[in-house]
Design a protein around this motif. Structure first.
Motif, PDB file in Angstrom:
ATOM      1  N   MET A  77      -9.147   5.100  -5.835  1.00 27.18           N
ATOM      2  CA  MET A  77      -9.537   3.900  -6.539  1.00 27.18           C
ATOM      3  C   MET A  77      -8.452   3.468  -7.528  1.00 27.18           C
ATOM      4  SD  MET A  77     -13.029   2.925  -8.343  1.00 27.18           S
ATOM      5  CE  MET A  77     -13.159   1.649  -9.534  1.00 27.18           C
ATOM      6  N   VAL A  78      -7.829   4.431  -8.187  1.00 28.75           N
ATOM      7  CA  VAL A  78      -6.783   4.108  -9.150  1.00 28.75           C
ATOM      8  C   VAL A  78      -5.616   3.416  -8.441  1.00 28.75           C
ATOM      9  CG1 VAL A  78      -5.104   5.090 -10.756  1.00 28.75           C
ATOM     10  CG2 VAL A  78      -7.438   5.943 -10.753  1.00 28.75           C
ATOM     11  N   LEU A  79      -5.259   3.916  -7.265  1.00 31.91           N
ATOM     12  CA  LEU A  79      -4.181   3.294  -6.507  1.00 31.91           C
ATOM     13  C   LEU A  79      -4.549   1.856  -6.135  1.00 31.91           C
ATOM     14  CD1 LEU A  79      -1.427   3.417  -5.140  1.00 31.91           C
ATOM     15  CD2 LEU A  79      -2.574   4.373  -3.113  1.00 31.91           C
ATOM     16  N   LEU A 115      -2.432  -1.388  -7.218  1.00 27.19           N
ATOM     17  CA  LEU A 115      -1.892  -2.325  -6.235  1.00 27.19           C
ATOM     18  C   LEU A 115      -2.434  -3.738  -6.446  1.00 27.19           C
ATOM     19  CD1 LEU A 115      -1.972  -0.063  -3.043  1.00 27.19           C
ATOM     20  CD2 LEU A 115       0.034  -0.770  -4.371  1.00 27.19           C
ATOM     21  N   ALA A 116      -3.708  -3.857  -6.819  1.00 28.44           N
ATOM     22  CA  ALA A 116      -4.276  -5.178  -7.097  1.00 28.44           C
ATOM     23  C   ALA A 116      -3.598  -5.809  -8.313  1.00 28.44           C
ATOM     24  CB  ALA A 116      -5.784  -5.069  -7.312  1.00 28.44           C
ATOM     25  N   LEU A 117      -3.298  -5.014  -9.327  1.00 28.31           N
ATOM     26  CA  LEU A 117      -2.583  -5.535 -10.498  1.00 28.31           C
ATOM     27  C   LEU A 117      -1.178  -6.008 -10.120  1.00 28.31           C
ATOM     28  CD1 LEU A 117      -3.642  -2.963 -13.252  1.00 28.31           C
ATOM     29  CD2 LEU A 117      -4.177  -5.415 -13.194  1.00 28.31           C
ATOM     30  N   ILE A 118      -0.504  -5.229  -9.296  1.00 23.55           N
ATOM     31  CA  ILE A 118       0.833  -5.635  -8.845  1.00 23.55           C
ATOM     32  C   ILE A 118       0.737  -6.926  -8.035  1.00 23.55           C
ATOM     33  CG2 ILE A 118       2.747  -5.030  -7.313  1.00 23.55           C
ATOM     34  CD1 ILE A 118       2.390  -2.126  -8.211  1.00 23.55           C
TER      35      ILE A 118
END
Length: 160
Positions: free
Chosen positions: A1-3, A7-10
Motif C-alpha cells: 500500500m505504501v508503494l 507512486l500515486a503521489l509521483i
C-alpha cells in the motif's frame, strides 16, 4: 500500500508538471501542435522503453485484449487538449483542481457501479463526505483568491 501511495503521489506530481510544460508549449504553438508533440513524444518514448524493457509484452498483447481497449490513446487526445485549454482559461491551479474533482467523481462512479469490469465497491457516506470536502476546498480556494483580488483592486492608488 505504501508503494501505491508513493507512486500515486509521483504520478500526480508528474501530471502537474506536464500540464505546466504543455501550457508553455501551447503559448508558442497551439493546442493541436501541443497535443501532437505531447502524445507523439510520449508514444516514441513508451515504445522505445517498452521494446527494451518488455519486448514480449509489446508484441504479444493484441490477441488477448478487447479491441475497444486499444482506443484509450484517443482519450489521451481529449485529456491533453482539454487540459491545455482549461489551464489557459482558468489558470493552472484551478484547472487542475477541477480536473481532479472530475477524476475523483468519475472514479467513484465507476467503482460503485463496477463499470468496465472493475470490482464493484459499495458506496458509503464516508466517500460522499470525502468528495464533498474536496469540492468545498476548491470553492474555498477559488473564492479566497477572488476576495484577495478584490482587496487589491480597492487598495490601488487613485481608487480611494
Amino acid at each position: 500500500m505504501v508503494l501505491g501511495l508513493f507512486l500515486a503521489l509521483i504520478a500526480g506530481s508528474l501530471v502537474g508538471l506536464q500540464n505546466v510544460f504543455n501550457t508553455k508549449v501551447n503559448r508558442h504553438t497551439g493546442t493541436w501542435t501541443t497535443t501532437t508533440l505531447v502524445l507523439g513524444l510520449g508514444f516514441a518514448a513508451s515504445f522505445m522503453i517498452g521494446m527494451f524493457a518488455d519486448r514480449e509484452g509489446m508484441t504479444g498483447f493484441l490477441p488477448h485484449m478487447q479491441t475497444w481497449f486499444w482506443f484509450s490513446g484517443l482519450i489521451g487526445v481529449g485529456v491533453v487538449t482539454c487540459m491545455v485549454q482549461g489551464m489557459r482559461l482558468l489558470g493552472p491551479t484551478f484547472a487542475v483542481a477541477i480536473t481532479m474533482t472530475s477524476q475523483l467523481g468519475l472514479a467513484l462512479l465507476f467503482d460503485t457501479r463496477g463499470w468496465l469490469g472493475l470490482q464493484q465497491v459499495p458506496f458509503t457516506l464516508h466517500q460522499l463526505i470525502g468528495v464533498l470536502v474536496f469540492v468545498a476546498g476548491i470553492f474555498v480556494f477559488k473564492l479566497g483568491g477572488a476576495r484577495e483580488r478584490l482587496k487589491e483592486t480597492v487598495r490601488r492608488p487613485g481608487m480611494e
